[in-house]
Design a protein around this motif. Structure first.
Motif, mmCIF file in Angstrom:
data_model
loop_
_atom_site.group_PDB
_atom_site.id
_atom_site.type_symbol
_atom_site.label_atom_id
_atom_site.label_comp_id
_atom_site.label_asym_id
_atom_site.label_seq_id
_atom_site.Cartn_x
_atom_site.Cartn_y
_atom_site.Cartn_z
ATOM 1 N N ASN A 195 34.070 38.910 25.033
ATOM 2 C CA ASN A 195 35.320 38.250 24.633
ATOM 3 C C ASN A 195 35.502 36.886 23.682
ATOM 4 N N LYS A 240 34.373 32.597 35.574
ATOM 5 C CA LYS A 240 35.593 32.475 36.531
ATOM 6 C C LYS A 240 35.234 33.128 37.773
ATOM 7 N N HIS A 274 32.924 46.923 34.764
ATOM 8 C CA HIS A 274 34.047 46.134 34.539
ATOM 9 C C HIS A 274 34.538 45.312 35.854
ATOM 10 N N PHE A 322 38.233 34.005 39.866
ATOM 11 C CA PHE A 322 38.117 35.525 39.882
ATOM 12 C C PHE A 322 37.004 35.773 41.121
ATOM 13 N N GLU A 375 39.211 45.649 22.837
ATOM 14 C CA GLU A 375 40.630 45.380 23.644
ATOM 15 C C GLU A 375 41.229 44.437 22.671
ATOM 16 N N TRP A 428 47.349 31.745 28.855
ATOM 17 C CA TRP A 428 46.525 31.614 27.988
ATOM 18 C C TRP A 428 46.403 32.424 26.586
ATOM 19 N N VAL A 465 33.794 36.063 31.094
ATOM 20 C CA VAL A 465 34.943 36.251 32.011
ATOM 21 C C VAL A 465 34.412 36.122 33.510
ATOM 22 N N TYR A 514 42.503 38.291 21.799
ATOM 23 C CA TYR A 514 43.931 38.205 22.242
ATOM 24 C C TYR A 514 44.614 37.202 21.540
HETATM 25 C C1 PNW Z 1 40.273 40.918 29.807
HETATM 26 N N1 PNW Z 1 41.522 34.448 30.146
HETATM 27 O O1 PNW Z 1 40.368 39.925 30.788
HETATM 28 C C2 PNW Z 1 39.996 41.765 30.562
HETATM 29 O O2 PNW Z 1 38.801 42.738 30.063
HETATM 30 C C3 PNW Z 1 40.835 43.076 31.121
HETATM 31 O O3 PNW Z 1 40.510 43.670 32.296
HETATM 32 C C4 PNW Z 1 42.174 42.157 31.417
HETATM 33 O O4 PNW Z 1 43.235 42.882 32.115
HETATM 34 C C5 PNW Z 1 42.852 41.755 29.941
HETATM 35 O O5 PNW Z 1 41.833 41.084 29.121
HETATM 36 C C6 PNW Z 1 43.820 40.897 29.996
HETATM 37 O O6 PNW Z 1 43.871 39.827 30.741
HETATM 38 C C7 PNW Z 1 40.691 38.499 30.496
HETATM 39 O O7 PNW Z 1 41.799 33.895 31.076
HETATM 40 C C8 PNW Z 1 41.084 37.773 31.559
HETATM 41 O O8 PNW Z 1 41.158 34.099 29.168
HETATM 42 C C9 PNW Z 1 41.441 36.403 31.400
HETATM 43 C C10 PNW Z 1 41.159 35.636 30.435
HETATM 44 C C11 PNW Z 1 40.561 36.732 29.189
HETATM 45 C C12 PNW Z 1 40.473 38.043 29.184
#
Ligand code: PNW
Length: 487
Positions: free
Chosen positions: A229, A177, A125, A184, A382, A354, A173, A313
């Motif tokens: 994701n 990133k 991770h 990142f 998640e 986002w 990601v 999300y």
């Molecule tokens: C995920 N975006 O990350 C990760 O798996 C987690 O570690 C993180 O804490 C969680 O979602 C919340 O952010 C993302 O920018 C980070 O689209 C950034 C993005 C999406 C997922």
């Protein structure tokens, strides 16, 4: 789809599992104790590249407080805990074993099992050992062997007590990133039209090697998969064929980039291969910037996930960028993709730019996955929402999980999608990557000013507990209204 705007009162099938998630770099702290090596996130944060100048050095101090975390999991009543293992704790330089670090996860796993909580382990991770990054990290093809060796050690140590494994969390990601726009760790942004593709190529091969090592070499009896994701991509104008195609491309060049090789045929989606080859030609390059898999690699990659792990999300409104532009500009993954996106202004926001609150998008992406990858076991690894306050009266988060989980229920009951579980992100407030501690996703509040890192339940923890106890819903949602799907 049926009952788009109506709350559905029913229970999930008995076997459906609820869990909660964290990751090592976000909660553990103990960044240099007991022989742990630095990760790329330690380096990145120590160089002041995080928004609030914070670091993951202590975070929630779960390295010392893991027994408390398990008390919280017990209170929630979850069936499983998804956590990740820090590669630099197991192998400080990415190669050599560290007994103290290995012992920590034995303790964590044993304590979980003593409490009847199923451990679900994410192998990677995002906290790559800095020593490996010094040799190029995910850009260096030797990462494939390094990752397999690391995963193999985990199987040997913990394989007897862990039946659920996730190789990589969200490769999109960490390649885009981390090696594309540099937002990142490791913060690389000098060749965004090549490096993300190279990193992804190596990540897919590394994943496949770990998968085969688990089944063929270690002969593991559990399940191993990958977590990808994707947020739903709604056509900006659902009646405009261009926007409908944009939605399709947006998903293929994001989720499909990884899912098509793993679930379909060991290779990238055709639309991605065609687009990048065409644009590379327009840029006067000799060949496509997208690397190719050999026939042997394709065979090795195809079919390497025992379940479809998905993090989701939010939702975007997708439409096409001017297609003549990309070839005239410098190579860039986002230009290749050629997708622009908006949010509907009526969608409620969150603590993250986002992330907009669009529950029906989750049901739509689950349908898209089934339509494109077949009838598979889908595990939501998640889902959750942020705020910037960490307030205990988080009625918005309570409504979020209620409404999103209800869309999962509709996907199961009305659409016949085989979703086997739902994982809340996150068990507790934690180090939110380059946003530091400014974005809070926890069901439990963590006091980062307090040396004990005291955890306190928020209203949403109560809400999630009730959904778990009811194994679904017994009453109408009291959630605030949200923008209905523009069908
Ligand atoms: C995920 N975006 O990350 C990760 O798996 C987690 O570690 C993180 O804490 C969680 O979602 C919340 O952010 C993302 O920018 C980070 O689209 C950034 C993005 C999406 C997922």
């Amino acid at each position: 789809p049926k009952n788009v705007d109506q709350f559905h009162i029913d229970k999930f099938p008995e076997e459906f599992m609820f869990g909660a998630a964290t990751s090592a770099a976000q909660v553990e702290g103990g960044w240099d104790v007991d022989g742990k090596g630095a990760s790329i996130w330690d380096t990145f944060a120590n160089a002041d590249k995080v928004k609030d100048k914070s670091t993951p050095q202590i975070a929630c101090d779960s390295y010392h407080n893991y027994k408390q975390d398990i008390v919280l999991l017990k209170q929630l009543g979850v069936k499983f805990y998804r956590f990740s293992i820090a590669w630099p704790r197991i192998m400080p330089d990415g190669i050599t074993r560290n007994d103290k670090g290995i012992e920590y996860y034995h303790n964590l796993i044993d304590e979980l099992k003593m409490n009847q909580i199923i451990p679900m382990v994410t192998i990677y991770h995002w906290d790559l050992p800095q020593s490996l990054e010094n040799y190029g990290g995910w850009l260096n093809s030797s990462i494939v062997d390094r990752f397999r060796n690391y995963a193999h050690l985990l199987f040997e140590e913990y394989g007897g007590k862990v039946d659920w494994w996730i190789t990589l969390n969200e490769p999109w990601v960490f390649v885009v990133k981390g090696y594309g726009n540099g937002e990142f760790a490791p913060g690389i942004s000098d060749d965004p039209g090549r490096k993300p593709y190279i990193a992804a190529h190596n990540a897919i091969k590394a994943h496949a090697e770990a998968y085969h090592d688990y089944h063929d070499n270690y002969k593991g009896k559990g399940k191993i998969g990958i977590t990808l994701n994707i947020d739903w991509q709604e056509p900006k104008d659902p009646y405009n064929p261009d926007d409908i195609e944009a939605s399709e491309w947006a998903i293929q060049t994001f989720l499909g980039w990884f899912a098509h090789p793993v679930y379909i045929n060991g290779d990238y989606p055709d639309v991605m291969k065609t687009k990048i080859a065409t644009i590379s030609t327009e840029q006067g390059l000799g060949g496509s910037r997208l690397p190719e898999f050999t026939a042997a690699e394709k065979a090795r990659i195809n079919g390497t996930s025992d379940f479809f792990g998905i993090n989701s999300y939010s939702t975007n409104l997708a439409y096409k960028d001017d297609p003549s532009r990309a070839g005239k500009e410098a190579p860039d993954y986002f230009k290749d993709r050629g997708i622009l996106s908006d949010f509907d202004p009526s969608w409620p926001g969150s603590g993250s730019t986002w992330l907009k609150v669009v529950p029906w998008g989750l049901r739509k992406i689950l349908n898209w996955v089934k339509n494109n990858y077949g009838d598979r076991e889908i595990l939501i690894t998640e889902n959750g929402v942020s705020d910037n306050t960490g307030t205990l009266q988080d009625s918005q988060r309570a409504a979020f999980i209620r409404n999103y989980i209800n869309e999962v229920l509709k996907a199961v009951k009305y659409d016949g999608i085989n979703v086997i579980g739902y994982t809340a992100w996150s068990l507790m407030d934690n180090f939110e990557w380059q946003s530091g501690y400014t974005e809070r996703f926890g069901l439990y509040h963590v006091d980062f000013e307090d040396a004990n890192r005291t955890r306190t339940p928020k209203s949403s923890a109560q809400e999630f507990h009730k959904i778990i106890v009811d194994h679904g819903f017994t009453t109408e949602s009291k959630a605030e209204p949200y923008h209905p799907s523009p069908l």
